[in-house]
Design an enzyme around this catalytic site. Structure first.
Site, PDB file in Angstrom:
ATOM      1  N   HIS A  59      34.670  -6.317 -35.724  1.00 13.81           N
ATOM      2  CA  HIS A  59      34.687  -6.876 -37.079  1.00 13.81           C
ATOM      3  C   HIS A  59      36.037  -6.760 -37.770  1.00 13.81           C
ATOM      4  O   HIS A  59      36.226  -7.295 -38.852  1.00 13.81           O
ATOM      5  CB  HIS A  59      33.621  -6.219 -37.952  1.00 13.81           C
TER       6      HIS A  59
HETATM    7  C1  UD1 Z   1      34.287  -3.454 -44.771  1.00 13.31           C
HETATM    8  C2  UD1 Z   1      35.372  -2.388 -44.795  1.00 13.31           C
HETATM    9  C3  UD1 Z   1      35.620  -1.880 -43.381  1.00 13.31           C
HETATM   10  C4  UD1 Z   1      34.344  -1.446 -42.724  1.00 13.31           C
HETATM   11  C5  UD1 Z   1      33.353  -2.603 -42.756  1.00 13.31           C
HETATM   12  C6  UD1 Z   1      32.037  -2.246 -42.108  1.00 13.31           C
HETATM   13  C7  UD1 Z   1      37.079  -2.747 -46.536  1.00 13.31           C
HETATM   14  C8  UD1 Z   1      38.498  -3.073 -46.744  1.00 13.31           C
HETATM   15  N1  UD1 Z   1      36.629  -2.902 -45.274  1.00 13.31           N
HETATM   16  O1  UD1 Z   1      34.812  -4.553 -44.059  1.00 13.31           O
HETATM   17  O2  UD1 Z   1      36.488  -0.779 -43.446  1.00 13.31           O
HETATM   18  O3  UD1 Z   1      34.593  -1.061 -41.400  1.00 13.31           O
HETATM   19  O4  UD1 Z   1      33.136  -2.942 -44.135  1.00 13.31           O
HETATM   20  O5  UD1 Z   1      31.196  -3.327 -42.042  1.00 13.31           O
HETATM   21  O6  UD1 Z   1      36.417  -2.335 -47.441  1.00 13.31           O
HETATM   22  N2  UD1 Z   1      29.541 -10.098 -45.592  1.00 13.31           N
HETATM   23  C9  UD1 Z   1      28.241 -10.553 -45.536  1.00 13.31           C
HETATM   24  N3  UD1 Z   1      27.262  -9.739 -46.003  1.00 13.31           N
HETATM   25  C10 UD1 Z   1      27.505  -8.508 -46.511  1.00 13.31           C
HETATM   26  C11 UD1 Z   1      28.837  -8.070 -46.589  1.00 13.31           C
HETATM   27  C12 UD1 Z   1      29.841  -8.862 -46.111  1.00 13.31           C
HETATM   28  O7  UD1 Z   1      27.978 -11.648 -45.092  1.00 13.31           O
HETATM   29  O8  UD1 Z   1      26.546  -7.825 -46.912  1.00 13.31           O
HETATM   30  C13 UD1 Z   1      30.606 -10.946 -45.053  1.00 13.31           C
HETATM   31  C14 UD1 Z   1      31.198 -11.833 -46.132  1.00 13.31           C
HETATM   32  O9  UD1 Z   1      31.556 -13.044 -45.557  1.00 13.31           O
HETATM   33  C15 UD1 Z   1      32.442 -11.063 -46.519  1.00 13.31           C
HETATM   34  C16 UD1 Z   1      32.857 -10.463 -45.182  1.00 13.31           C
HETATM   35  O10 UD1 Z   1      31.631 -10.159 -44.536  1.00 13.31           O
HETATM   36  O11 UD1 Z   1      33.395 -11.856 -47.119  1.00 13.31           O
HETATM   37  C17 UD1 Z   1      33.709  -9.248 -45.293  1.00 13.31           C
HETATM   38  O12 UD1 Z   1      33.068  -8.256 -46.088  1.00 13.31           O
HETATM   39  P1  UD1 Z   1      33.948  -7.115 -46.808  1.00 13.31           P
HETATM   40  O13 UD1 Z   1      33.095  -6.117 -47.477  1.00 13.31           O
HETATM   41  O14 UD1 Z   1      35.007  -7.750 -47.625  1.00 13.31           O
HETATM   42  O15 UD1 Z   1      34.696  -6.419 -45.603  1.00 13.31           O
HETATM   43  P2  UD1 Z   1      34.170  -5.981 -44.164  1.00 13.31           P
HETATM   44  O16 UD1 Z   1      34.860  -6.810 -43.161  1.00 13.31           O
HETATM   45  O17 UD1 Z   1      32.690  -5.909 -44.094  1.00 13.31           O
END
Ligand code: UD1
Length: 394
Positions: free
Chosen positions: A227
């Site tokens: 991821h």
């Molecule tokens: C975040 C953390 C990362 C951690 C990861 C675990 C930061 C900078 N990164 O990254 O350290 O390892 O979580 O999963 O905080 N999305 C969904 N549903 C959700 C949440 C996210 O669909 O419930 C998708 C969305 O498209 C979103 C993308 O995932 O834009 C990224 O989510 P985000 O929380 O920004 O960062 P992660 O990549 O999940």
């Protein structure tokens, strides 16, 4: 006097501790800490804040159920956004929560955007910041998590570490040892707590309607999680990685519980053809207990997650880290982890070694024993009382 009476009578003189969770890897770190705070004599009063950084049922709600986390007292509901927007939204919405509850401290875990955002709000309001899992460093400042770690540690008043190298990292950045306390790994507290209820891998595969023959290979199966933006956001990089995984799947079937961003990038870049469904089972994000069952039964884990590097070390399962570095060097020095990056030959060679029974063996690091949260709670209580006596708490 009953223990319960003593607990309730004594807790009255401490303002609540605001405990913050936001994203998936926070939940398994905070769950045992909350249990320990509740069991401590006196009980430590807590306000649980969920920033809502992760909001999907699979990324958040199921984790709460699996980890027996109480419902959050406050959910900020920030959701997704750019780093700036997400961090700013958490800060904007967290500030009034601090104003209302007047906490004795704000406790944050790990390195996600919510961790930094809430720490910043607290420190600017003169509220002590307590960082659990402090001092880890990949020394790679292109990682958003590394920026969050460095900045959060700089403004933390009490820092709890999972491995001894973390303290040296903090000292190098000017943080004195008197603020640092080595307690072990709360992630492993959750692992030990959840193990007895881990869900059977076969059921998980069947529930997800993946090909059950994946589990009948004589070598077993591998688990893959991906991821990190550096691995999945660029189409060429993701294509190459899936190509290598496809080759691995030729010798060892793979189970891939996919983060939503990875799944959507595979679709967006039209890379679905690199997934052979007979050898690679694509699953939605799994609950904590499903994931634990899958990992416990795996022959090898290939991952870019920090938590899985630790969990595989604790379980003695070989782990290949699909990154150029790790902020968790103890998993390499003492555990089962090998940092292989995206190097095709290194990955295939390592898998062959493992299948031939010559995989890396390790040992469980110091204090990864299921009691880190109790050590944190005991220390935090003493520290808060000391601060209270000095008049340093609001
Ligand atoms: C975040 C953390 C990362 C951690 C990861 C675990 C930061 C900078 N990164 O990254 O350290 O390892 O979580 O999963 O905080 N999305 C969904 N549903 C959700 C949440 C996210 O669909 O419930 C998708 C969305 O498209 C979103 C993308 O995932 O834009 C990224 O989510 P985000 O929380 O920004 O960062 P992660 O990549 O999940």
């Amino acid at each position: 006097m009953s223990d319960e009476y003593v607990r309730l009578a004594l807790e009255g003189d401490l303002s609540p501790i605001i405990c913050v969770v936001g994203a998936r890897p926070n939940f398994m770190k905070m769950a045992p800490v909350l249990r320990a705070m509740n069991a401590h004599v006196p009980r430590l009063p807590v306000v649980l804040v969920h920033t809502g950084q992760h909001y999907d049922k699979n990324m958040s709600d199921r984790m709460f159920e699996d980890l027996c986390l109480p419902r959050p007292d406050v959910n900020l509901g920030v959701g997704s956004g750019t780093h700036a927007v997400q961090t700013a939204e958490v800060m904007r919405l967290f500030e009034p929560v601090v104003d209302v509850h007047k906490p004795s401290c704000v406790a944050v875990v790990g390195d996600v955007n919510s961790t930094l955002a809430c720490s910043l709000v607290a420190v600017k309001k003169g509220v002590p910041v307590v960082h659990i899992e402090a001092g880890l460093r990949s020394f790679d400042r292109t990682m958003p998590e590394e920026i969050n770690r460095v900045l959060c540690d700089q403004i933390s008043d009490r820092l709890y570490t999972t491995e001894r190298t973390a303290e040296a990292n903090l000292n190098r950045e000017g943080i004195p040892s008197c603020r640092v306390c080595f307690v072990g790994n709360v992630m492993i507290d959750s692992l030990i707590f959840g193990r007895a209820n881990a869900r059977n891998a076969k059921n998980t595969i069947q529930t997800c309607r993946a090909d059950p023959s994946i589990l009948t290979n004589p070598f077993g199966y591998g688990v893959v999680t991906l991821h990190r933006p550096s691995n999945v956001d660029d189409s060429q990089t993701l294509r190459e990685l899936l190509g290598v995984l496809n080759e691995v799947a030729g010798i060892l079937p793979l189970v891939l519980p996919l983060h939503p961003r990875t799944r959507s990038n595979i679709d967006r870049y039209g890379l679905g053809g690199l997934i052979d469904p007979a050898r690679m089972a694509l699953l939605p994000p799994q609950g904590y207990l499903e994931m634990l069952g899958l990992v416990e039964g795996a022959t090898v884990v290939l991952t870019d997650s920090g938590g899985l590097q630790e969990e595989t070390t604790a379980l003695g399962i070989p782990c290949l880290t699909l990154r150029e570095n790790t902020e968790r060097p103890i998993t390499v020095e003492q555990g089962t982890n090998i940092v292989v990056g995206r190097n095709r030959d290194a990955i295939l060679d390592a898998v062959q070694e493992i299948l031939s029974g010559r995989g890396k063996r390790g040992r469980v690091p110091e204090f990864w024993d299921g009691h880190a949260s109790e050590r944190i709670t005991a220390d935090l209580y003493q520290w808060l009382k000391k601060m209270q006596t000095k008049g340093a708490l609001q």
